[in-house]
Motif scaffolding. Structure first.
Motif, short mmCIF file in Angstrom:
data_model
loop_
_atom_site.label_atom_id
_atom_site.label_comp_id
_atom_site.label_asym_id
_atom_site.label_seq_id
_atom_site.Cartn_x
_atom_site.Cartn_y
_atom_site.Cartn_z
N VAL A 459 73.40 40.12 72.32
CA VAL A 459 72.83 39.28 73.38
C VAL A 459 72.76 40.12 74.66
CG1 VAL A 459 73.09 37.21 74.78
CG2 VAL A 459 73.72 37.16 72.36
N ILE A 460 71.56 40.30 75.17
CA ILE A 460 71.35 41.18 76.32
C ILE A 460 70.87 40.34 77.50
CG2 ILE A 460 70.18 43.25 77.16
CD1 ILE A 460 69.51 43.76 74.10
N ALA A 469 61.58 39.83 80.37
CA ALA A 469 62.27 40.05 79.10
C ALA A 469 61.27 40.29 77.98
CB ALA A 469 63.16 38.86 78.78
N ASN A 470 60.17 39.52 77.95
CA ASN A 470 59.15 39.72 76.92
C ASN A 470 58.54 41.12 77.02
OD1 ASN A 470 58.89 37.42 75.17
ND2 ASN A 470 58.15 36.23 76.91
N GLU A 471 58.28 41.56 78.24
CA GLU A 471 57.70 42.89 78.39
C GLU A 471 58.68 43.96 77.93
OE1 GLU A 471 55.54 45.88 81.60
OE2 GLU A 471 55.79 43.74 82.08
N MET A 472 59.96 43.78 78.24
CA MET A 472 60.96 44.75 77.80
C MET A 472 60.99 44.84 76.27
SD MET A 472 64.08 43.95 80.48
CE MET A 472 65.12 45.34 80.08
N VAL A 473 60.90 43.70 75.59
CA VAL A 473 60.91 43.69 74.13
C VAL A 473 59.66 44.36 73.58
CG1 VAL A 473 60.78 42.18 72.11
CG2 VAL A 473 62.40 41.67 73.95
N ALA A 619 60.57 52.73 75.69
CA ALA A 619 60.19 51.87 76.82
C ALA A 619 59.26 52.55 77.81
CB ALA A 619 61.44 51.36 77.54
N ALA A 620 59.43 53.83 78.04
CA ALA A 620 58.64 54.54 79.06
C ALA A 620 58.75 53.87 80.42
CB ALA A 620 57.18 54.64 78.62
N LEU A 624 62.60 48.64 82.87
CA LEU A 624 62.26 47.79 81.74
C LEU A 624 62.76 48.35 80.41
CD1 LEU A 624 58.60 46.85 82.77
CD2 LEU A 624 60.68 45.50 83.09
N ASP A 625 63.78 49.16 80.45
CA ASP A 625 64.32 49.77 79.24
C ASP A 625 65.37 48.85 78.63
OD1 ASP A 625 65.55 51.33 77.27
OD2 ASP A 625 65.19 53.19 78.39
N LEU A 626 64.99 48.13 77.58
CA LEU A 626 65.90 47.16 76.96
C LEU A 626 67.09 47.85 76.32
CD1 LEU A 626 66.34 44.16 76.22
CD2 LEU A 626 65.10 44.61 74.10
N PHE A 627 66.85 48.99 75.65
CA PHE A 627 67.96 49.69 75.01
C PHE A 627 68.99 50.14 76.04
CE2 PHE A 627 70.07 53.56 73.58
CZ PHE A 627 70.61 53.13 72.38
N ASP A 628 68.52 50.68 77.15
CA ASP A 628 69.42 51.14 78.19
C ASP A 628 70.22 49.98 78.78
OD1 ASP A 628 70.59 53.15 79.72
OD2 ASP A 628 69.18 52.86 81.36
N GLN A 629 69.55 48.85 78.99
CA GLN A 629 70.24 47.66 79.50
C GLN A 629 71.33 47.22 78.52
OE1 GLN A 629 70.30 46.18 82.28
NE2 GLN A 629 70.72 43.98 82.04
N HIS A 630 70.99 47.19 77.25
CA HIS A 630 71.95 46.81 76.22
C HIS A 630 73.16 47.74 76.23
CE1 HIS A 630 73.76 46.29 72.31
NE2 HIS A 630 73.29 47.45 71.87
N GLN A 631 72.91 49.04 76.24
CA GLN A 631 74.00 50.00 76.22
C GLN A 631 74.90 49.86 77.45
OE1 GLN A 631 74.66 52.96 73.86
NE2 GLN A 631 73.87 51.18 72.76
N HIS A 632 74.30 49.65 78.60
CA HIS A 632 75.09 49.56 79.83
C HIS A 632 75.96 48.30 79.84
CE1 HIS A 632 75.85 50.77 84.02
NE2 HIS A 632 75.95 49.46 84.25
N VAL A 633 75.41 47.18 79.42
CA VAL A 633 76.18 45.94 79.39
C VAL A 633 77.31 46.05 78.38
CG1 VAL A 633 76.08 43.46 78.85
CG2 VAL A 633 74.26 44.51 80.20
#
Length: 767
Positions: A459-460, A469-473, A619-620, A624-633
């Motif tokens: 859960v991110i 969030a949709n754009e990040m996905v 993500a470029a 808006l980098d979802l993976f980076d957000q996930h890793q940081h959280v």
């Protein structure tokens, strides 16, 4: 103030609270009056007469939803108790001190409405609403007693012709009811015995004042036997009555028990054994509707024609005898009621109910509190001070009243939030403090449980809107150059296509007409025809219409064909069931400001961990980098960038509320909200374009009349009535959506629907 006139449900109750004359006065002074169809027919006032006077004919449900002031004649029946809500002011004859069962009284009072007992309204010591009915009651009992005597005893009661003889009659009580009986019987020259709690001169003085005469003797000693009630020795009075009974054929009790004559001193003035002194076929009536009280054998009846024979004596005690003459009774009641209805409508509660006003002392209940001291004592219930109950009711009505302030959001998002959520947002917090890190962890767990995910998912939290969030996905999961199939049947599916186009993501749009369901077989054909499509993106519940799309079937299809599935679940989370562990989408997007009942500003992505890992670097974009957000959280327990901390606090409170309410209860409430609104709009001629279960209970969508209001005008008119609608993002042109989610009750959505129906029927507006 909007005023509702309800049709009476009590058996044989034929009166109506207002006649067209009073409606015309109220309408002429700018007040809206809703009349339930058929309310005045028995009184001689057809529906068309009310319409000509300026009323709107409205079904009961709409009146209850839209009107604050409700006018009736009689107290609600037990089957009507649930009709009343805290925002209502009910003016009627309540008579809590009479034969209502204590448990029923407590149940009725608990509904929270403000009850004004018409019988208790006082002006200069008089009872201006009660007195006309009391006078009419006396006339009718005097008349009916004579009719029954003629039928059952075989004797002509009036003594107008001495050659035909006289019948003796006993009258107990000389208040408003008793004086009317006295007037009729004296005019018809019955041989009278009168029992009063005051002396002969006092009765005569009151009778002369009442009947506009001067120095007339209504109790001449040679024609009337006069008895004085002796409360110090009630047995002596009872003995005098026993002696008088042998000479009468009619008994009418028009007296109520006073505190000076408690039951332990005298249970009954006339006991059952005393009836033996009456001749068979004699008539006994009790006009007070107080069962087995001063006359042991008298029990009131809702049936105007009901008679009961006890020991050969005919008993007749209807509890609403004015309904025998509904035209006369309605005219009298409505004329008496009008000044006080006007006072409430024009001065408001604060002005019309302040201490010292005629209505203040007539407040019988409010905010679930009984204020009628006499009734409380008789029923062994607790009584609250009037001002305490009024203050509590005013506070409650102000929070949930007819025109909420601030305006009530009846949108599919953002939604109305609770006091607790709004209060939580007043806190200044840092996202990095331990308490906030723990709160975020709790929220992630709650969201994961809500969507029924397993350990393969994360859960991110995403600060911002669901669009972000949709754009990040869409940036993170499909491989570069791969195409996404956007499956859409509304504005929010189209928005996903817009996101793909803006970011340069290859995509195809599979469009279904608005309001129609998405067909999984069409998706299958599109995927089989184009192997370059790596993912399918779909909106689970299309907010622009409320359409519920078949997510389990689409998910099964994607698994079978080896395509990733991206689901916009913004309008379905906490509204319809989600099962990530079963459906196995690669990503599910949620928002805080719909079914979660939180403020806008925070979104959630429930993503498959393996898919996130595969999309590392796709993500470029930094923000808006979802993976980076996930890793940081995961690593720090907080966000990469400063999040909206006040929003986080509000969402945390909202998720706690969801846990307390429970998913099943919340979805049931939303269904009830939808049903209440849909019923009222359908009844007004505006049926929903989609019904449950084809739609989720997020909005009721109705079409605007082609020659009626423009959508912008509808939105403006509703705002003027205290309700906020969302004007844009419509699935079908010239439609309007009424939101049913958020911290709303069925009463809230019913009131909003009634306001919307009023707006839609108000005529064309050019915008």
């Amino acid at each position: 103030m909007r005023i509702g006139v309800l049709r009476e449900r009590k058996p044989d109750e034929t009166r109506v609270a207002l006649t067209p004359r009073e409606v015309a006065v109220l309408a002429g002074r700018g007040h809206t009056v809703d009349v339930e169809p058929g309310a005045g027919v028995a009184a001689g006032y057809p529906d068309a007469a009310f319409v000509r006077a300026g009323a709107t004919l409205s079904p009961k449900a709409q009146i209850l939803a839209a009107c604050r002031l409700l006018l009736k004649v009689k107290a609600p029946l037990p089957e009507e108790y649930e009709d009343y809500a805290p925002h209502h002011i009910l003016m009627t004859f309540l008579h809590f001190d009479e034969n209502i069962d204590p448990a029923c009284l407590a149940r009725l009072v608990s509904r929270g409405f403000l009850g004004i007992a018409c019988e208790a309204v006082r002006v200069s010591g008089r009872a201006p609403i009660l007195e006309p009915m009391s006078r009419l009651t006396g006339h009718l009992f005097a008349q009916r007693a004579i009719e029954l005597c003629t039928r059952h005893s075989g004797r002509l009661a009036p003594g107008l012709d001495p050659a035909l003889g006289q019948v003796g009659a006993l009258l107990i009580g000389t208040g408003e009811v008793g004086l009317s009986v006295l007037q009729v019987w004296r005019a018809l020259r019955l041989r009278l015995t009168v029992l009063a709690n005051r002396d002969r001169d006092a009765v005569n003085a009151e009778a002369n004042h009442r009947f506009g005469t001067r120095d007339r003797d209504y109790l001449p000693a040679d024609e009337v036997t006069f008895l004085r009630m002796d409360v110090t020795d009630p047995a002596r009075t009872q003995a005098a009555l026993a002696a008088a009974l042998s000479s009468v054929a009619i008994v009418v009790n028009a007296a109520v028990r006073r505190s000076s004559l408690p039951r332990d001193r005298l249970a009954h003035l006339i006991t059952r054994p005393m009836l033996a002194a009456l001749a068979p076929g004699s008539i006994v009536c009790d006009a007070t509707a107080c069962d087995r009280d001063l006359i042991e054998t008298c029990v009131s009846s809702p049936d105007l024609s009901a008679v009961e024979t006890i020991d050969g004596i005919i008993h007749y005690s209807p509890d609403h005898i004015p309904a025998l003459v509904p035209g006369t009774a309605s005219d009298l009641y409505a004329a008496a009621l009008l000044p006080f209805a006007l006072a409430l409508a024009e001065k408001g509660v604060a002005g019309a109910l302040r201490p010292g006003t005629p209505l203040h002392g007539a407040i019988a209940c409010g905010a679930g509190r009984l204020t009628d001291i006499r009734s409380a004592a008789r029923k062994n219930l607790l009584a609250s001070p009037i001002d305490t109950a009024l203050a509590a009711w005013s506070a409650d009505a102000g929070e949930r009243g007819m025109a909420p302030s601030p305006p009530l959001l009846v949108t599919p998002g953002p939604v109305a939030t609770s006091k607790a959520v709004r209060a939580a947002m007043a806190l200044d917090r840092s996202a990095a403090e331990p308490g906030m890190i723990e709160a975020l962890r709790q929220m992630q767990a709650q969201v994961g449980a809500l969507v029924r995910m397993d350990a393969a998912y994360a859960v991110i939290p995403v600060p911002g809107s669901a669009t972000q969030a949709n754009e990040m996905v869409l940036r993170a999961l499909p491989p570069p150059g791969a195409a996404v199939l956007i499956v859409t049947n509304g504005a929010y599916g189209d928005w996903l296509a817009h996101l793909c186009a803006t970011m340069g993501r290859p995509h195809h749009v599979l469009r279904t007409p608005p309001l129609e369901p998405i067909r999984p077989e069409r998706i299958a054909r599109a995927l089989e025809d184009d192997p370059a499509i790596s993912h399918v993106a779909v909106v689970h519940v299309e907010t622009s219409s409320g359409r519920l799309n078949p997510l389990p079937e689409i998910a099964s299809l994607c698994r079978r064909l080896g395509r990733g599935l991206i689901v916009d679940a913004v309008a379905s989370a906490a509204i319809v069931p989600l099962d990530v562990a079963h459906d196995r989408p690669e990503a599910l997007v949620l928002s805080s400001n719909k079914g979660l009942q939180g403020p806008p500003g925070l979104a959630w992505v429930v993503a498959e961990r393996a898919a996130l890992e595969r999309g590392r670097g796709f993500a470029a974009s930094a923000s808006l980098d979802l993976f980076d957000q996930h890793q940081h959280v995961e690593r720090t327990g907080t966000f990469r960038f400063t999040p909206p901390t006040h929003v986080l606090c509000g969402v945390h409170a909202a998720l706690e509320e969801l846990a307390a309410e429970g998913f099943a209860a919340r979805t049931a409430r939303y269904g009830e909200n939808w049903g209440a609104a849909a019923a009222i709009l359908s009844g007004a001629g505006f049926p929903p374009l989609l019904r449950l279960p084809d739609a989720a209970p997020i909005v009721v969508t109705v079409a605007l009349p082609e020659d009626g209001l423009a959508p912008a005008a509808v939105t403006e008119a509703m705002a003027n009535r205290g309700y906020v609608l969302v004007p844009g993002r419509l699935a079908v042109p010239r439609t309007v959506r009424l939101g049913c989610i958020g911290a709303l009750t069925p009463a809230d959505t019913a009131r909003a629907a009634a306001a919307l129906a009023e707006v839609l029927r108000s005529g064309p507006i050019i915008a």
